[in-house]
Design a protein around this motif. Sequence first.
Motif, PDB file in Angstrom:
ATOM      1  N   GLN A   1     -64.985  46.430  30.902  1.00 40.84           N
ATOM      2  CA  GLN A   1     -64.162  46.714  29.545  1.00 40.84           C
ATOM      3  C   GLN A   1     -62.671  46.353  29.612  1.00 40.84           C
ATOM      4  OE1 GLN A   1     -64.899  50.628  28.755  1.00 40.84           O
ATOM      5  NE2 GLN A   1     -66.835  50.392  27.636  1.00 40.84           N
ATOM      6  N   GLY A   2     -62.396  45.694  28.538  1.00 39.55           N
ATOM      7  CA  GLY A   2     -60.943  45.115  28.685  1.00 39.55           C
ATOM      8  C   GLY A   2     -60.483  44.221  27.827  1.00 39.55           C
ATOM      9  N   VAL A   3     -59.446  43.688  27.554  1.00 40.38           N
ATOM     10  CA  VAL A   3     -59.044  42.319  26.645  1.00 40.38           C
ATOM     11  C   VAL A   3     -59.717  41.074  27.573  1.00 40.38           C
ATOM     12  CG1 VAL A   3     -57.220  41.034  25.972  1.00 40.38           C
ATOM     13  CG2 VAL A   3     -56.965  43.416  26.218  1.00 40.38           C
ATOM     14  N   PRO A   4     -60.290  40.448  26.619  1.00 38.46           N
ATOM     15  CA  PRO A   4     -61.015  38.992  27.333  1.00 38.46           C
ATOM     16  C   PRO A   4     -59.903  38.296  27.994  1.00 38.46           C
ATOM     17  CG  PRO A   4     -61.897  39.552  25.049  1.00 38.46           C
ATOM     18  CD  PRO A   4     -60.516  40.764  25.185  1.00 38.46           C
ATOM     19  N   ILE A   5     -60.385  37.684  29.251  1.00 34.07           N
ATOM     20  CA  ILE A   5     -59.229  36.956  29.937  1.00 34.07           C
ATOM     21  C   ILE A   5     -58.536  35.844  29.061  1.00 34.07           C
ATOM     22  CG2 ILE A   5     -61.083  35.702  30.858  1.00 34.07           C
ATOM     23  CD1 ILE A   5     -57.737  37.031  32.606  1.00 34.07           C
ATOM     24  N   TYR A   6     -59.368  35.316  28.287  1.00 33.69           N
ATOM     25  CA  TYR A   6     -59.149  33.969  27.833  1.00 33.69           C
ATOM     26  C   TYR A   6     -58.187  34.285  26.375  1.00 33.69           C
ATOM     27  CZ  TYR A   6     -63.151  32.387  29.908  1.00 33.69           C
ATOM     28  OH  TYR A   6     -64.088  32.144  31.097  1.00 33.69           O
ATOM     29  N   GLN A   7     -58.074  35.649  26.060  1.00 29.81           N
ATOM     30  CA  GLN A   7     -57.043  36.183  24.985  1.00 29.81           C
ATOM     31  C   GLN A   7     -55.936  36.743  25.717  1.00 29.81           C
ATOM     32  OE1 GLN A   7     -58.942  38.530  22.294  1.00 29.81           O
ATOM     33  NE2 GLN A   7     -60.881  37.312  22.276  1.00 29.81           N
ATOM     34  N   THR A   8     -55.784  36.704  26.964  1.00 25.99           N
ATOM     35  CA  THR A   8     -54.756  37.240  27.638  1.00 25.99           C
ATOM     36  C   THR A   8     -53.493  36.342  27.995  1.00 25.99           C
ATOM     37  OG1 THR A   8     -56.136  39.170  28.464  1.00 25.99           O
ATOM     38  CG2 THR A   8     -53.862  38.889  29.505  1.00 25.99           C
ATOM     39  N   LYS A   9     -52.261  36.357  27.794  1.00 25.22           N
ATOM     40  CA  LYS A   9     -51.258  35.632  28.151  1.00 25.22           C
ATOM     41  C   LYS A   9     -50.852  35.775  29.610  1.00 25.22           C
ATOM     42  CE  LYS A   9     -46.727  33.775  26.913  1.00 25.22           C
ATOM     43  NZ  LYS A   9     -45.395  33.664  26.161  1.00 25.22           N
ATOM     44  N   LEU A  10     -51.124  34.760  30.576  1.00 28.16           N
ATOM     45  CA  LEU A  10     -51.027  34.820  31.936  1.00 28.16           C
ATOM     46  C   LEU A  10     -49.870  33.753  32.486  1.00 28.16           C
ATOM     47  CD1 LEU A  10     -54.890  34.774  32.490  1.00 28.16           C
ATOM     48  CD2 LEU A  10     -53.341  36.576  32.681  1.00 28.16           C
ATOM     49  N   SER A  11     -49.383  33.059  31.444  1.00 27.23           N
ATOM     50  CA  SER A  11     -48.336  31.959  32.058  1.00 27.23           C
ATOM     51  C   SER A  11     -47.273  32.301  32.484  1.00 27.23           C
ATOM     52  CB  SER A  11     -48.436  31.038  30.647  1.00 27.23           C
ATOM     53  OG  SER A  11     -47.729  31.684  29.653  1.00 27.23           O
ATOM     54  N   GLU A  12     -46.662  33.275  32.442  1.00 24.40           N
ATOM     55  CA  GLU A  12     -45.371  33.679  32.803  1.00 24.40           C
ATOM     56  C   GLU A  12     -45.410  34.865  33.523  1.00 24.40           C
ATOM     57  OE1 GLU A  12     -42.992  34.367  29.281  1.00 24.40           O
ATOM     58  OE2 GLU A  12     -43.309  32.388  28.440  1.00 24.40           O
ATOM     59  N   GLY A  13     -44.173  34.813  34.529  1.00 21.83           N
ATOM     60  CA  GLY A  13     -43.851  35.933  35.694  1.00 21.83           C
ATOM     61  C   GLY A  13     -45.085  35.899  36.741  1.00 21.83           C
ATOM     62  N   PRO A  14     -44.349  36.795  37.810  1.00 22.74           N
ATOM     63  CA  PRO A  14     -45.194  37.014  38.834  1.00 22.74           C
ATOM     64  C   PRO A  14     -46.481  37.944  38.405  1.00 22.74           C
ATOM     65  CG  PRO A  14     -43.191  38.444  38.996  1.00 22.74           C
ATOM     66  CD  PRO A  14     -43.058  37.289  37.694  1.00 22.74           C
ATOM     67  N   LEU A  15     -47.542  37.687  38.932  1.00 21.70           N
ATOM     68  CA  LEU A  15     -48.643  38.525  38.715  1.00 21.70           C
ATOM     69  C   LEU A  15     -49.513  39.004  39.749  1.00 21.70           C
ATOM     70  CD1 LEU A  15     -50.725  38.970  36.099  1.00 21.70           C
ATOM     71  CD2 LEU A  15     -51.671  36.792  36.584  1.00 21.70           C
ATOM     72  N   ALA A  16     -50.303  40.461  39.784  1.00 24.17           N
ATOM     73  CA  ALA A  16     -51.042  40.798  40.634  1.00 24.17           C
ATOM     74  C   ALA A  16     -52.606  40.825  39.871  1.00 24.17           C
ATOM     75  CB  ALA A  16     -50.686  41.991  41.229  1.00 24.17           C
TER      76      ALA A  16
END
Length: 264
Positions: free
Chosen positions: A196-211
Motif C-alpha cells: 500500500q502506498g502512492v503509486p511509484i509512477y505518480q511519485t516525484k523522484l527527480s530531485e535530491g538524495p534518496l534512500a
Amino acid sequence: MIESLQNEQVKYVVSLQRRKAREEAQLFIIEGWRFVEEGVLRNAPIKKVFVCLEHEPSEWQPLLAQLRERSIPFEEVDARVLRKMSSTEEPQGILAVVRQTNYTWSDLHIDSKSVVLILDGIQDPGNLGTILRTALASGVRYVCLTPGTVDLYNPKVLRSTMGAVFSLIILPSQQPEDILDFCQRRELRVLMGDIQGVPIYQTKLSEGPLALVVGNEGKGPSLSFRDADIQRVTIPMAQEVESLNVAMATGILLYEIVRQRGFL
C-alpha cells in the motif's frame, strides 16, 4: 601442484565455506572463470587463486597474464582437490580467496544525485544477489543490509551478483535505527516499497538524495521502518496480482528512479 586433500591450504579454503570461518578470517570464496575474471577486472582484493587446468585450459593464459600483472599468487590443484574446495557440484575449474572489504558510514559520500538502497531482511540468496546486480546496473553505489538479511558472502549470493559485489559500497548488519539516523543527518528523503502506498509512477523522484527501503520477501519491511515517518510507494498491478518477487519489484522501483533522474 596440490594433490592431497589433507593439504593445509585445502583445509583452510574448505573452512571458508562456513559463515563463521569467513567472518573470523574476513575472507570469502569466489568460483568460476567469469567470476574470477570479473574480480580481477574490478580490482577485487584477491589473495590467491587456485586453478585446475583439466578444466577450460584455453581460458587460463589471458587470466594468468592479468594475475601476474597484479602480483596475485596462484596455484594449480588437481580435479579432486578442486571439488573438495568448491561449494558447487560441478566446479568450473577455478576459485579465488578474496578479502572482505569493511566499509563505514564515512564511505557514503552523499550528494544531490545519491541513491542509497536499504535491504531489510532479504533472506533468499538469489534475490539478494540479483538485487545487488540490478542496483549496480541502475547506477546505485551504496547499499545497507539490516540484521536478518542473508549473509552477503553466501556462495549463492555471490554467484547471483555476477561480480557486482566488487563495485558496490555495502554496509552489512546495520540497525534500522542507525540507517534512519544517517538518512536524517544527511537529509536523504526515505521511501519504502510497500503493498500500500502512492503509486511509484505518480511519485516525484527527480530531485535530491534518496534512500529506498525494500523489505523481507514475506513480511515486508520491519516495524522500525513501518513506524518511521517515511513515504510508502507501491507498484500498480493488474489482474488482482497482490505482489511481485522482491528482486523484480526492486528493479522496477530503481529504474523508475533512473528514468525520472535521467541517469542512463
